[in-house]
Design a protein around this motif. Structure first.
Motif, PDB file in Angstrom:
ATOM      1  N   GLN A   1      -3.887  -6.357 -19.525  1.00 29.78           N
ATOM      2  CA  GLN A   1      -3.792  -5.574 -18.293  1.00 29.78           C
ATOM      3  C   GLN A   1      -4.718  -4.363 -18.372  1.00 29.78           C
ATOM      4  O   GLN A   1      -5.435  -4.052 -17.424  1.00 29.78           O
ATOM      5  CB  GLN A   1      -2.357  -5.118 -18.047  1.00 29.78           C
ATOM      6  CG  GLN A   1      -1.464  -6.195 -17.504  1.00 29.78           C
ATOM      7  CD  GLN A   1      -1.863  -6.606 -16.109  1.00 29.78           C
ATOM      8  OE1 GLN A   1      -2.635  -7.536 -15.925  1.00 29.78           O
ATOM      9  NE2 GLN A   1      -1.341  -5.919 -15.133  1.00 29.78           N
ATOM     10  N   GLY A   2      -4.696  -3.680 -19.498  1.00 31.75           N
ATOM     11  CA  GLY A   2      -5.574  -2.523 -19.680  1.00 31.75           C
ATOM     12  C   GLY A   2      -7.037  -2.905 -19.630  1.00 31.75           C
ATOM     13  O   GLY A   2      -7.860  -2.211 -19.033  1.00 31.75           O
TER      14      GLY A   2
ATOM     15  N   ILE B   1      -8.399  -5.594 -18.127  1.00 30.85           N
ATOM     16  CA  ILE B   1      -8.766  -6.068 -16.792  1.00 30.85           C
ATOM     17  C   ILE B   1      -8.797  -4.920 -15.785  1.00 30.85           C
ATOM     18  O   ILE B   1      -9.679  -4.858 -14.926  1.00 30.85           O
ATOM     19  CB  ILE B   1      -7.800  -7.185 -16.342  1.00 30.85           C
ATOM     20  CG1 ILE B   1      -8.032  -8.431 -17.202  1.00 30.85           C
ATOM     21  CG2 ILE B   1      -7.953  -7.500 -14.866  1.00 30.85           C
ATOM     22  CD1 ILE B   1      -6.926  -9.464 -17.100  1.00 30.85           C
ATOM     23  N   LEU B   2      -7.875  -3.984 -15.866  1.00 29.35           N
ATOM     24  CA  LEU B   2      -7.784  -2.915 -14.874  1.00 29.35           C
ATOM     25  C   LEU B   2      -8.709  -1.731 -15.163  1.00 29.35           C
ATOM     26  O   LEU B   2      -8.796  -0.813 -14.355  1.00 29.35           O
ATOM     27  CB  LEU B   2      -6.335  -2.445 -14.738  1.00 29.35           C
ATOM     28  CG  LEU B   2      -5.387  -3.505 -14.171  1.00 29.35           C
ATOM     29  CD1 LEU B   2      -3.957  -2.990 -14.147  1.00 29.35           C
ATOM     30  CD2 LEU B   2      -5.823  -3.944 -12.786  1.00 29.35           C
ATOM     31  N   THR B   3      -9.418  -1.753 -16.282  1.00 29.74           N
ATOM     32  CA  THR B   3     -10.349  -0.665 -16.585  1.00 29.74           C
ATOM     33  C   THR B   3     -11.493  -0.626 -15.580  1.00 29.74           C
ATOM     34  O   THR B   3     -11.902   0.445 -15.139  1.00 29.74           O
ATOM     35  CB  THR B   3     -10.886  -0.793 -18.024  1.00 29.74           C
ATOM     36  OG1 THR B   3      -9.797  -0.664 -18.927  1.00 29.74           O
ATOM     37  CG2 THR B   3     -11.923   0.264 -18.319  1.00 29.74           C
TER      38      THR B   3
ATOM     39  N   PRO C   1     -11.686  -1.623 -12.253  1.00 27.45           N
ATOM     40  CA  PRO C   1     -11.311  -0.965 -10.995  1.00 27.45           C
ATOM     41  C   PRO C   1     -11.021   0.532 -11.174  1.00 27.45           C
ATOM     42  O   PRO C   1     -11.324   1.333 -10.298  1.00 27.45           O
ATOM     43  CB  PRO C   1     -10.056  -1.710 -10.541  1.00 27.45           C
ATOM     44  CG  PRO C   1     -10.163  -3.040 -11.190  1.00 27.45           C
ATOM     45  CD  PRO C   1     -10.877  -2.809 -12.500  1.00 27.45           C
ATOM     46  N   TRP C   2     -10.452   0.903 -12.322  1.00 28.60           N
ATOM     47  CA  TRP C   2     -10.176   2.323 -12.551  1.00 28.60           C
ATOM     48  C   TRP C   2     -11.470   3.128 -12.624  1.00 28.60           C
ATOM     49  O   TRP C   2     -11.567   4.212 -12.054  1.00 28.60           O
ATOM     50  CB  TRP C   2      -9.353   2.553 -13.816  1.00 28.60           C
ATOM     51  CG  TRP C   2      -9.242   4.015 -14.081  1.00 28.60           C
ATOM     52  CD1 TRP C   2      -9.857   4.728 -15.059  1.00 28.60           C
ATOM     53  CD2 TRP C   2      -8.517   4.969 -13.298  1.00 28.60           C
ATOM     54  NE1 TRP C   2      -9.564   6.057 -14.930  1.00 28.60           N
ATOM     55  CE2 TRP C   2      -8.744   6.229 -13.860  1.00 28.60           C
ATOM     56  CE3 TRP C   2      -7.714   4.862 -12.175  1.00 28.60           C
ATOM     57  CZ2 TRP C   2      -8.175   7.385 -13.337  1.00 28.60           C
ATOM     58  CZ3 TRP C   2      -7.149   6.013 -11.656  1.00 28.60           C
ATOM     59  CH2 TRP C   2      -7.376   7.257 -12.237  1.00 28.60           C
TER      60      TRP C   2
ATOM     61  N   MET D   1      -8.639   1.602  -3.827  1.00 33.18           N
ATOM     62  CA  MET D   1      -8.545   1.238  -5.247  1.00 33.18           C
ATOM     63  C   MET D   1      -7.420   1.966  -5.958  1.00 33.18           C
ATOM     64  O   MET D   1      -6.704   1.375  -6.771  1.00 33.18           O
ATOM     65  CB  MET D   1      -9.888   1.485  -5.939  1.00 33.18           C
ATOM     66  CG  MET D   1     -10.932   0.461  -5.548  1.00 33.18           C
ATOM     67  SD  MET D   1     -12.452   0.589  -6.493  1.00 33.18           S
ATOM     68  CE  MET D   1     -13.327   1.795  -5.528  1.00 33.18           C
ATOM     69  N   HIS D   2      -7.250   3.255  -5.666  1.00 31.21           N
ATOM     70  CA  HIS D   2      -6.153   3.986  -6.296  1.00 31.21           C
ATOM     71  C   HIS D   2      -4.798   3.439  -5.850  1.00 31.21           C
ATOM     72  O   HIS D   2      -3.867   3.366  -6.651  1.00 31.21           O
ATOM     73  CB  HIS D   2      -6.245   5.482  -5.973  1.00 31.21           C
ATOM     74  CG  HIS D   2      -7.069   6.257  -6.931  1.00 31.21           C
ATOM     75  ND1 HIS D   2      -8.437   6.241  -6.911  1.00 31.21           N
ATOM     76  CD2 HIS D   2      -6.720   7.067  -7.942  1.00 31.21           C
ATOM     77  CE1 HIS D   2      -8.900   7.014  -7.872  1.00 31.21           C
ATOM     78  NE2 HIS D   2      -7.870   7.527  -8.514  1.00 31.21           N
TER      79      HIS D   2
ATOM     80  N   ALA E   1      -4.147   0.367  -5.030  1.00 31.48           N
ATOM     81  CA  ALA E   1      -3.944  -0.894  -5.766  1.00 31.48           C
ATOM     82  C   ALA E   1      -3.525  -0.629  -7.207  1.00 31.48           C
ATOM     83  O   ALA E   1      -2.781  -1.417  -7.797  1.00 31.48           O
ATOM     84  CB  ALA E   1      -5.227  -1.732  -5.735  1.00 31.48           C
ATOM     85  N   LEU E   2      -3.967   0.496  -7.770  1.00 28.13           N
ATOM     86  CA  LEU E   2      -3.616   0.858  -9.149  1.00 28.13           C
ATOM     87  C   LEU E   2      -2.345   1.722  -9.217  1.00 28.13           C
ATOM     88  O   LEU E   2      -1.956   2.170 -10.299  1.00 28.13           O
ATOM     89  CB  LEU E   2      -4.784   1.603  -9.799  1.00 28.13           C
ATOM     90  CG  LEU E   2      -6.050   0.778  -9.998  1.00 28.13           C
ATOM     91  CD1 LEU E   2      -7.229   1.684 -10.323  1.00 28.13           C
ATOM     92  CD2 LEU E   2      -5.855  -0.263 -11.086  1.00 28.13           C
TER      93      LEU E   2
END
Length: 83
Positions: free
Chosen positions: A21-22, A24-26, A28-29, A54-55, A57-58
């Motif tokens: 998760q970390g 994959i989500l880096t 978009p972050w 984007m925020h 979604a995160l």
């Protein structure tokens, strides 16, 4: 408990999940972070629009993050006023 086979499988499984998760989500972050700095696009309106999407979604509130993050950058390495 954690020291049982089920506990060990649970522990390993969640750590593998968290790692991916970390990872994959880096991406978009990073894009969302750049929007907050106004560096994603020459248009601040477009930065705010994309940053908000984007925020959201995160699960991070964009405008309050943008405000506190700018405050953080203004006071970086200041022992008295820094965060």
């Amino acid at each position: 408990g954690l020291f049982s086979v089920d506990g060990a499988i649970w522990f390993v499984g969640w750590n593998i999940y968290a790692f991916w998760q970390g990872t994959i989500l880096t991406g978009p972050w990073v894009l969302a972070h750049e929007c907050g700095h106004g560096a994603f696009s020459p248009s601040q309106s477009f930065n705010d629009f994309m940053g908000y999407i984007m925020h959201t979604a995160l699960l991070v509130p964009y405008f309050s993050w943008q405000y506190t993050h700018a405050k953080h950058h203004r006071r970086t390495n200041n022992l008295i006023d820094g965060e």
